[in-house]
Motif scaffolding. Structure first.
Motif, PDB file in Angstrom:
ATOM      1  N   ILE A  37       0.841  -1.212   0.000  1.00  0.00           N
ATOM      2  CA  ILE A  37       0.000   0.000   0.000  1.00  0.00           C
ATOM      3  C   ILE A  37       0.867   1.250   0.000  1.00  0.00           C
ATOM      4  N   GLU A  38       1.909   1.265   0.809  1.00  0.00           N
ATOM      5  CA  GLU A  38       2.788   2.442   0.863  1.00  0.00           C
ATOM      6  C   GLU A  38       3.489   2.661  -0.476  1.00  0.00           C
ATOM      7  N   LEU A  39       3.982   1.603  -1.097  1.00  0.00           N
ATOM      8  CA  LEU A  39       4.604   1.729  -2.419  1.00  0.00           C
ATOM      9  C   LEU A  39       3.599   2.250  -3.447  1.00  0.00           C
ATOM     10  N   LEU A  40       2.388   1.743  -3.381  1.00  0.00           N
ATOM     11  CA  LEU A  40       1.355   2.199  -4.307  1.00  0.00           C
ATOM     12  C   LEU A  40       1.033   3.674  -4.108  1.00  0.00           C
ATOM     13  N   ARG A  41       0.983   4.105  -2.875  1.00  0.00           N
ATOM     14  CA  ARG A  41       0.711   5.530  -2.603  1.00  0.00           C
ATOM     15  C   ARG A  41       1.803   6.410  -3.204  1.00  0.00           C
ATOM     16  N   LYS A  42       3.044   6.001  -3.036  1.00  0.00           N
ATOM     17  CA  LYS A  42       4.158   6.779  -3.597  1.00  0.00           C
ATOM     18  C   LYS A  42       4.127   6.763  -5.121  1.00  0.00           C
ATOM     19  N   LYS A  43       3.972   5.588  -5.708  1.00  0.00           N
ATOM     20  CA  LYS A  43       3.991   5.453  -7.168  1.00  0.00           C
ATOM     21  C   LYS A  43       2.765   6.096  -7.817  1.00  0.00           C
ATOM     22  N   SER A  44       1.646   6.077  -7.136  1.00  0.00           N
ATOM     23  CA  SER A  44       0.426   6.622  -7.731  1.00  0.00           C
ATOM     24  C   SER A  44       0.593   8.107  -8.069  1.00  0.00           C
ATOM     25  N   LYS A  45       1.371   8.815  -7.284  1.00  0.00           N
ATOM     26  CA  LYS A  45       1.624  10.233  -7.575  1.00  0.00           C
ATOM     27  C   LYS A  45       2.423  10.375  -8.862  1.00  0.00           C
ATOM     28  N   LEU A  46       3.417   9.520  -9.037  1.00  0.00           N
ATOM     29  CA  LEU A  46       4.234   9.551 -10.258  1.00  0.00           C
ATOM     30  C   LEU A  46       3.427   9.144 -11.482  1.00  0.00           C
ATOM     31  N   TRP A  47       2.483   8.228 -11.300  1.00  0.00           N
ATOM     32  CA  TRP A  47       1.674   7.714 -12.402  1.00  0.00           C
ATOM     33  C   TRP A  47       0.440   8.569 -12.661  1.00  0.00           C
ATOM     34  N   ASP A  48       0.223   9.585 -11.827  1.00  0.00           N
ATOM     35  CA  ASP A  48      -0.971  10.425 -11.924  1.00  0.00           C
ATOM     36  C   ASP A  48      -2.242   9.587 -11.745  1.00  0.00           C
ATOM     37  N   LEU A  49      -2.192   8.711 -10.744  1.00  0.00           N
ATOM     38  CA  LEU A  49      -3.328   7.851 -10.409  1.00  0.00           C
ATOM     39  C   LEU A  49      -3.826   8.175  -9.015  1.00  0.00           C
ATOM     40  N   SER A  50      -5.110   8.056  -8.845  1.00  0.00           N
ATOM     41  CA  SER A  50      -5.694   8.123  -7.504  1.00  0.00           C
ATOM     42  C   SER A  50      -5.921   6.696  -7.042  1.00  0.00           C
ATOM     43  N   ILE A  51      -5.653   6.423  -5.778  1.00  0.00           N
ATOM     44  CA  ILE A  51      -5.958   5.103  -5.243  1.00  0.00           C
ATOM     45  C   ILE A  51      -6.916   5.244  -4.076  1.00  0.00           C
ATOM     46  N   VAL A  52      -7.789   4.269  -3.964  1.00  0.00           N
ATOM     47  CA  VAL A  52      -8.771   4.229  -2.880  1.00  0.00           C
ATOM     48  C   VAL A  52      -8.574   2.898  -2.164  1.00  0.00           C
ATOM     49  N   VAL A  53      -8.371   2.970  -0.856  1.00  0.00           N
ATOM     50  CA  VAL A  53      -8.209   1.766  -0.049  1.00  0.00           C
ATOM     51  C   VAL A  53      -9.204   1.808   1.108  1.00  0.00           C
ATOM     52  N   HIS A  54      -9.395   0.666   1.713  1.00  0.00           N
ATOM     53  CA  HIS A  54     -10.305   0.570   2.852  1.00  0.00           C
ATOM     54  C   HIS A  54      -9.775   1.380   4.021  1.00  0.00           C
ATOM     55  N   ASP A  55     -10.685   1.996   4.750  1.00  0.00           N
ATOM     56  CA  ASP A  55     -10.245   2.654   5.979  1.00  0.00           C
ATOM     57  C   ASP A  55     -11.076   2.226   7.186  1.00  0.00           C
ATOM     58  N   ARG A  56     -12.285   1.721   6.962  1.00  0.00           N
ATOM     59  CA  ARG A  56     -13.108   1.264   8.090  1.00  0.00           C
ATOM     60  C   ARG A  56     -13.494  -0.199   7.981  1.00  0.00           C
ATOM     61  N   ILE A  57     -13.495  -0.741   6.790  1.00  0.00           N
ATOM     62  CA  ILE A  57     -13.876  -2.132   6.571  1.00  0.00           C
ATOM     63  C   ILE A  57     -12.640  -2.879   6.090  1.00  0.00           C
ATOM     64  N   PRO A  58     -12.324  -4.015   6.682  1.00  0.00           N
ATOM     65  CA  PRO A  58     -11.123  -4.738   6.258  1.00  0.00           C
ATOM     66  C   PRO A  58     -11.243  -5.233   4.812  1.00  0.00           C
ATOM     67  N   PRO A  59     -10.131  -5.220   4.061  1.00  0.00           N
ATOM     68  CA  PRO A  59     -10.185  -5.631   2.661  1.00  0.00           C
ATOM     69  C   PRO A  59     -10.242  -7.142   2.449  1.00  0.00           C
ATOM     70  N   GLY A  60     -10.058  -7.917   3.480  1.00  0.00           N
ATOM     71  CA  GLY A  60     -10.046  -9.377   3.344  1.00  0.00           C
ATOM     72  C   GLY A  60     -11.388  -9.997   3.663  1.00  0.00           C
ATOM     73  N   ASP A  61     -11.353 -11.107   4.381  1.00  0.00           N
ATOM     74  CA  ASP A  61     -12.560 -11.879   4.665  1.00  0.00           C
ATOM     75  C   ASP A  61     -13.620 -11.102   5.441  1.00  0.00           C
ATOM     76  N   GLY A  62     -13.197 -10.225   6.341  1.00  0.00           N
ATOM     77  CA  GLY A  62     -14.161  -9.435   7.108  1.00  0.00           C
ATOM     78  C   GLY A  62     -15.002  -8.546   6.208  1.00  0.00           C
ATOM     79  N   GLY A  63     -14.361  -7.919   5.223  1.00  0.00           N
ATOM     80  CA  GLY A  63     -15.084  -7.078   4.271  1.00  0.00           C
ATOM     81  C   GLY A  63     -15.990  -7.901   3.368  1.00  0.00           C
ATOM     82  N   LEU A  64     -15.512  -9.069   2.990  1.00  0.00           N
ATOM     83  CA  LEU A  64     -16.312  -9.971   2.154  1.00  0.00           C
ATOM     84  C   LEU A  64     -17.575 -10.396   2.905  1.00  0.00           C
ATOM     85  N   ALA A  65     -17.409 -10.757   4.165  1.00  0.00           N
ATOM     86  CA  ALA A  65     -18.553 -11.167   4.976  1.00  0.00           C
ATOM     87  C   ALA A  65     -19.558 -10.021   5.118  1.00  0.00           C
ATOM     88  N   LEU A  66     -19.060  -8.813   5.338  1.00  0.00           N
ATOM     89  CA  LEU A  66     -19.943  -7.658   5.454  1.00  0.00           C
ATOM     90  C   LEU A  66     -20.696  -7.426   4.142  1.00  0.00           C
TER      91      LEU A  66
END
Length: 85
Positions: A37-66
């Motif tokens: 995630i940290e590498l993606l945040r740094k590279k996304s600026k160079l690539w002119d990309l926005s990234i969206v990641v989870h902040d309240r819901i886990p991205p793994g099984d917990g998010g899937l269950a929800l």
């Protein structure tokens, strides 16, 4: 480990360019990796990309269950509103 991170970063960049995407929504167990995630945040600026990641819901099984619970609830609510007509 570094090769894995670089491979994922290259794949994301290639896919974003191929499909002319400027925002990436990152989910799933692989995106629980803080280094990635940290590498993606740094590279996304160079690539002119926005990234969206989870902040309240886990991205793994917990998010899937929800998500499954939300889908079931929506289905049940839809069924109730259809049958009450």
């Amino acid at each position: 480990s570094a090769k894995f991170h670089v491979t994922i970063l290259q794949m994301l960049l290639e896919l974003a360019r191929k499909y002319a995407v400027n925002t990436l929504l990152l989910t799933g167990g692989v995106f629980q990796n803080a280094v990635l995630i940290e590498l993606l945040r740094k590279k996304s600026k160079l690539w002119d990309l926005s990234i969206v990641v989870h902040d309240r819901i886990p991205p793994g099984d917990g998010g899937l269950a929800l998500g499954q619970i939300a889908a079931l609830r929506r289905k049940e609510e839809s069924h109730v509103s259809c049958s009450s007509r």
